[in-house]
Enzyme design. Structure first.
Site, PDB file in Angstrom:
ATOM      1  N   ASN A   9       6.966  -1.502   4.311  1.00 25.98           N
ATOM      2  CA  ASN A   9       7.342  -2.703   3.557  1.00 25.98           C
ATOM      3  C   ASN A   9       7.836  -2.250   2.187  1.00 25.98           C
ATOM      4  O   ASN A   9       7.033  -1.903   1.327  1.00 25.98           O
ATOM      5  CB  ASN A   9       6.114  -3.617   3.444  1.00 25.98           C
ATOM      6  CG  ASN A   9       6.373  -4.841   2.581  1.00 25.98           C
ATOM      7  OD1 ASN A   9       7.504  -5.103   2.185  1.00 25.98           O
ATOM      8  ND2 ASN A   9       5.313  -5.583   2.290  1.00 25.98           N
ATOM      9  N   TRP A  10       9.152  -2.253   2.020  1.00 25.41           N
ATOM     10  CA  TRP A  10       9.726  -1.724   0.776  1.00 25.41           C
ATOM     11  C   TRP A  10       9.569  -2.686  -0.399  1.00 25.41           C
ATOM     12  O   TRP A  10       9.868  -2.337  -1.536  1.00 25.41           O
ATOM     13  CB  TRP A  10      11.214  -1.411   0.980  1.00 25.41           C
ATOM     14  CG  TRP A  10      11.509  -0.332   1.982  1.00 25.41           C
ATOM     15  CD1 TRP A  10      10.644   0.238   2.877  1.00 25.41           C
ATOM     16  CD2 TRP A  10      12.765   0.319   2.202  1.00 25.41           C
ATOM     17  NE1 TRP A  10      11.286   1.186   3.630  1.00 25.41           N
ATOM     18  CE2 TRP A  10      12.596   1.258   3.240  1.00 25.41           C
ATOM     19  CE3 TRP A  10      14.031   0.186   1.627  1.00 25.41           C
ATOM     20  CZ2 TRP A  10      13.635   2.069   3.709  1.00 25.41           C
ATOM     21  CZ3 TRP A  10      15.065   0.993   2.089  1.00 25.41           C
ATOM     22  CH2 TRP A  10      14.869   1.928   3.120  1.00 25.41           C
ATOM     23  N   LYS A  11       9.166  -3.913  -0.104  1.00 29.27           N
ATOM     24  CA  LYS A  11       9.006  -4.943  -1.150  1.00 29.27           C
ATOM     25  C   LYS A  11      10.267  -5.025  -2.012  1.00 29.27           C
ATOM     26  O   LYS A  11      11.374  -4.859  -1.491  1.00 29.27           O
ATOM     27  CB  LYS A  11       7.749  -4.666  -1.977  1.00 29.27           C
ATOM     28  CG  LYS A  11       6.510  -4.499  -1.101  1.00 29.27           C
ATOM     29  CD  LYS A  11       5.234  -4.548  -1.869  1.00 29.27           C
ATOM     30  CE  LYS A  11       4.073  -4.270  -0.931  1.00 29.27           C
ATOM     31  NZ  LYS A  11       2.773  -4.364  -1.569  1.00 29.27           N
ATOM     32  N   HIS A  95       2.548 -12.266   4.439  1.00 27.79           N
ATOM     33  CA  HIS A  95       2.024 -11.203   3.575  1.00 27.79           C
ATOM     34  C   HIS A  95       1.224 -11.844   2.437  1.00 27.79           C
ATOM     35  O   HIS A  95       1.599 -12.903   1.933  1.00 27.79           O
ATOM     36  CB  HIS A  95       3.183 -10.363   3.021  1.00 27.79           C
ATOM     37  CG  HIS A  95       2.720  -9.114   2.348  1.00 27.79           C
ATOM     38  ND1 HIS A  95       2.195  -9.120   1.078  1.00 27.79           N
ATOM     39  CD2 HIS A  95       2.663  -7.835   2.798  1.00 27.79           C
ATOM     40  CE1 HIS A  95       1.842  -7.878   0.763  1.00 27.79           C
ATOM     41  NE2 HIS A  95       2.109  -7.082   1.785  1.00 27.79           N
ATOM     42  N   GLU A  97       1.088 -11.275  -0.580  1.00 27.46           N
ATOM     43  CA  GLU A  97       1.867 -11.541  -1.805  1.00 27.46           C
ATOM     44  C   GLU A  97       2.653 -12.841  -1.661  1.00 27.46           C
ATOM     45  O   GLU A  97       2.850 -13.567  -2.639  1.00 27.46           O
ATOM     46  CB  GLU A  97       2.786 -10.343  -2.122  1.00 27.46           C
ATOM     47  CG  GLU A  97       1.970  -9.168  -2.653  1.00 27.46           C
ATOM     48  CD  GLU A  97       2.570  -7.797  -2.398  1.00 27.46           C
ATOM     49  OE1 GLU A  97       3.769  -7.705  -2.060  1.00 27.46           O
ATOM     50  OE2 GLU A  97       1.830  -6.802  -2.529  1.00 27.46           O
ATOM     51  N   GLU A 165      -4.588  -6.904   6.674  1.00 34.92           N
ATOM     52  CA  GLU A 165      -4.385  -6.341   5.344  1.00 34.92           C
ATOM     53  C   GLU A 165      -5.392  -6.945   4.372  1.00 34.92           C
ATOM     54  O   GLU A 165      -5.141  -8.025   3.809  1.00 34.92           O
ATOM     55  CB  GLU A 165      -2.967  -6.645   4.858  1.00 34.92           C
ATOM     56  CG  GLU A 165      -1.875  -6.038   5.704  1.00 34.92           C
ATOM     57  CD  GLU A 165      -0.673  -5.667   4.856  1.00 34.92           C
ATOM     58  OE1 GLU A 165      -0.304  -4.499   4.856  1.00 34.92           O
ATOM     59  OE2 GLU A 165      -0.129  -6.543   4.178  1.00 34.92           O
ATOM     60  N   GLY A 171      -2.128  -1.998  -2.550  1.00 38.80           N
ATOM     61  CA  GLY A 171      -1.580  -1.497  -3.808  1.00 38.80           C
ATOM     62  C   GLY A 171      -2.652  -1.100  -4.816  1.00 38.80           C
ATOM     63  O   GLY A 171      -2.358  -0.871  -5.984  1.00 38.80           O
ATOM     64  N   SER A 211      -3.170   0.481   1.205  1.00 42.38           N
ATOM     65  CA  SER A 211      -3.267   1.836   0.658  1.00 42.38           C
ATOM     66  C   SER A 211      -3.351   2.923   1.734  1.00 42.38           C
ATOM     67  O   SER A 211      -4.093   3.900   1.583  1.00 42.38           O
ATOM     68  CB  SER A 211      -4.442   1.937  -0.320  1.00 42.38           C
ATOM     69  OG  SER A 211      -4.237   1.046  -1.409  1.00 42.38           O
ATOM     70  N   GLY A 232       2.843   0.066   2.278  1.00 43.02           N
ATOM     71  CA  GLY A 232       3.593  -0.358   1.101  1.00 43.02           C
ATOM     72  C   GLY A 232       3.994   0.849   0.274  1.00 43.02           C
ATOM     73  O   GLY A 232       4.991   1.518   0.544  1.00 43.02           O
ATOM     74  N   GLY A 233       3.169   1.172  -0.733  1.00 41.37           N
ATOM     75  CA  GLY A 233       3.508   2.233  -1.687  1.00 41.37           C
ATOM     76  C   GLY A 233       3.968   3.540  -1.053  1.00 41.37           C
ATOM     77  O   GLY A 233       4.977   4.129  -1.460  1.00 41.37           O
TER      78      GLY A 233
HETATM   79  C1  PEP Z   1       1.463  -3.925   1.794  1.00 40.17           C
HETATM   80  O1  PEP Z   1       1.910  -4.438   0.799  1.00 40.17           O
HETATM   81  O2  PEP Z   1       1.675  -4.426   2.914  1.00 40.17           O
HETATM   82  C2  PEP Z   1       0.664  -2.721   1.640  1.00 40.17           C
HETATM   83  C3  PEP Z   1      -0.119  -2.363   2.610  1.00 40.17           C
HETATM   84  O3  PEP Z   1       0.796  -2.057   0.436  1.00 40.17           O
HETATM   85  P1  PEP Z   1       0.064  -0.664   0.041  1.00 40.17           P
HETATM   86  O4  PEP Z   1       0.247   0.280   1.191  1.00 40.17           O
HETATM   87  O5  PEP Z   1       0.779  -0.212  -1.193  1.00 40.17           O
HETATM   88  O6  PEP Z   1      -1.370  -0.992  -0.204  1.00 40.17           O
END
Ligand code: PEP
Length: 256
Positions: A9-11, A95, A97, A165, A171, A211, A232-233
Site C-alpha cells: 500500500n503505497w499510500k 483501511h 486511515e 490490521e 506505521g 509494521s 505500508g512503510g
Molecule cells: C498499512 O497502512 O496498511 C500498513 C500496514 O502500514 P505499515 O506497514 O507501515 O504499518
C-alpha cells in the site's frame, strides 16, 4: 492450500519518477519467485504507467480506494470501472486511515465492497481494532462488527481478501506478535465459516498488516491462518518489499 499474497500500500507517496524506479526494482526482484502473489497499490495518478511497467510480470495492480457508484457527480472520487480500465485487479477498502480520517463507516463500506466485486475487482477488506479497543478487551467484538457490517454471503468468496490490521500497529513500528495475530486470524476464519461454510472459509486469504518488515515477516507468515501481508512503510523500498515476498516464498516451502 492458499497462495500467499503480499500487497504493498503505497499510500500518498512517490512521484511518478520515484514510483517507476520502485516498481522496476520490485519487478526485477520478484523475477525468480514462485508460489507467491504480489500486488502493488500506487496512488491513482500512477495506475496507468505502473500497469505498463508490470505488464508481462507476476506483479498485479490494485487501488487504495473506490467509490460505490459507477459514475456521477462525485468530485474527487474514482469509480470501479475506471480502476478496471487502468488495469487494476484489486482494491483496498476499509483501511483504518479511510475509516479514521475520511469517516468511512460500515454501511458505506458494505456498498463499496459490493461495487468492487460486482465490477470485477477483488476487494482487500481491512478490519482491526484501535489500541484502546484492544486494551479494553474489545478486539474480537470490533473485528466481528467490521466483518458483519460489510461481508456477507452475497460477496463472492473468490473476489474477497481480508486484511487484519490492528490500528495500533500501523506505521508505529509496533507489530502484533505472531500469536496475537494468529488468534485474530483464526477468529476471522471462524466468522467466514459462519457466513459461508468451512471449505469456503479455508479458501479465503487473510492478510496481516501492521509494521511488517523483512525482519518479522517470516514468523508472522508461518502462522497457519496468516496468508500474506498488507505492507505500508516497508513497501516503499524495493529491497525491503522483495525481502518480505521472499519470506513468504520460504514459508510456502516449509512442511505444514
Ligand atoms: C498499512 O497502512 O496498511 C500498513 C500496514 O502500514 P505499515 O506497514 O507501515 O504499518
Amino acid at each position: 492450500m492458499r497462495t500467499p499474497l503480499i500487497a504493498g500500500n503505497w499510500k500518498m507517496h512517490k512521484t511518478l519518477a520515484e514510483a517507476s524506479e520502485l516498481v522496476k526494482g520490485i519487478r526485477e526482484g520478484v523475477g525468480g519467485i514462485s508460489g507467491v502473489e504480489v500486488l502493488v497499490c500506487p496512488p491513482y495518478q500512477h495506475l496507468f504507467p505502473i500497469a505498463e511497467a508490470v505488464k508481462g510480470s507476476a506483479v498485479k495492480l490494485g487501488a487504495q480506494n473506490a467509490h460505490f457508484e459507477l459514475e456521477g457527480a462525485f468530485t474527487g472520487e474514482i469509480s470501479v470501472p475506471m480502476l478496471v480500465d487502468a488495469g487494476c485487479t484489486h482494491v483496498i477498502l476499509g483501511h483504518s486511515e479511510r475509516r479514521q480520517y475520511f469517516a468511512e463507516d460500515g454501511p458505506l463500506l458494505a456498498k463499496k465492497v459490493r461495487a468492487a466485486v460486482n465490477g470485477g475487482l477483488t476487494a482487500v477488506y481491512c478490519v482491526g481494532e484501535t489500541l484502546e479497543e484492544r486494551e479494553s478487551g474489545r478486539t474480537a467484538a470490533v473485528v466481528e462488527r467490521h466483518m458483519t457490517e460489510a461481508i456477507g454471503k452475497d460477496v463472492p468468496a473468490d473476489r474477497l481478501v481480508i486484511a487484519y490490521e490492528p490500528v495500533w500497529a500501523i506505521g508505529t513500528g509496533k507489530t502484533a506478535t505472531p500469536d496475537q495475530a494468529q488468534e485474530v486470524h483464526a477468529l476471522i476464519r471462524g466468522l467466514l465459516a459462519s457466513k459461508y461454510d468451512q471449505a469456503t472459509a479455508e479458501s479465503i486469504r487473510i492478510l496481516y498488516g501492521g509494521s511488517v518488515k523483512p525482519g518479522n515477516a517470516e514468523t508472522l507468515l508461518a502462522q497457519p491462518d496468516i496468508d500474506g501481508a498488507l505492507v505500508g512503510g516497508a513497501c516503499l523500498a524495493a529491497g525491503d518489499f522483495v525481502a518480505i515476498i521472499q519470506a513468504a516464498e520460504t514459508t510456502v516451502a516449509m512442511p505444514s
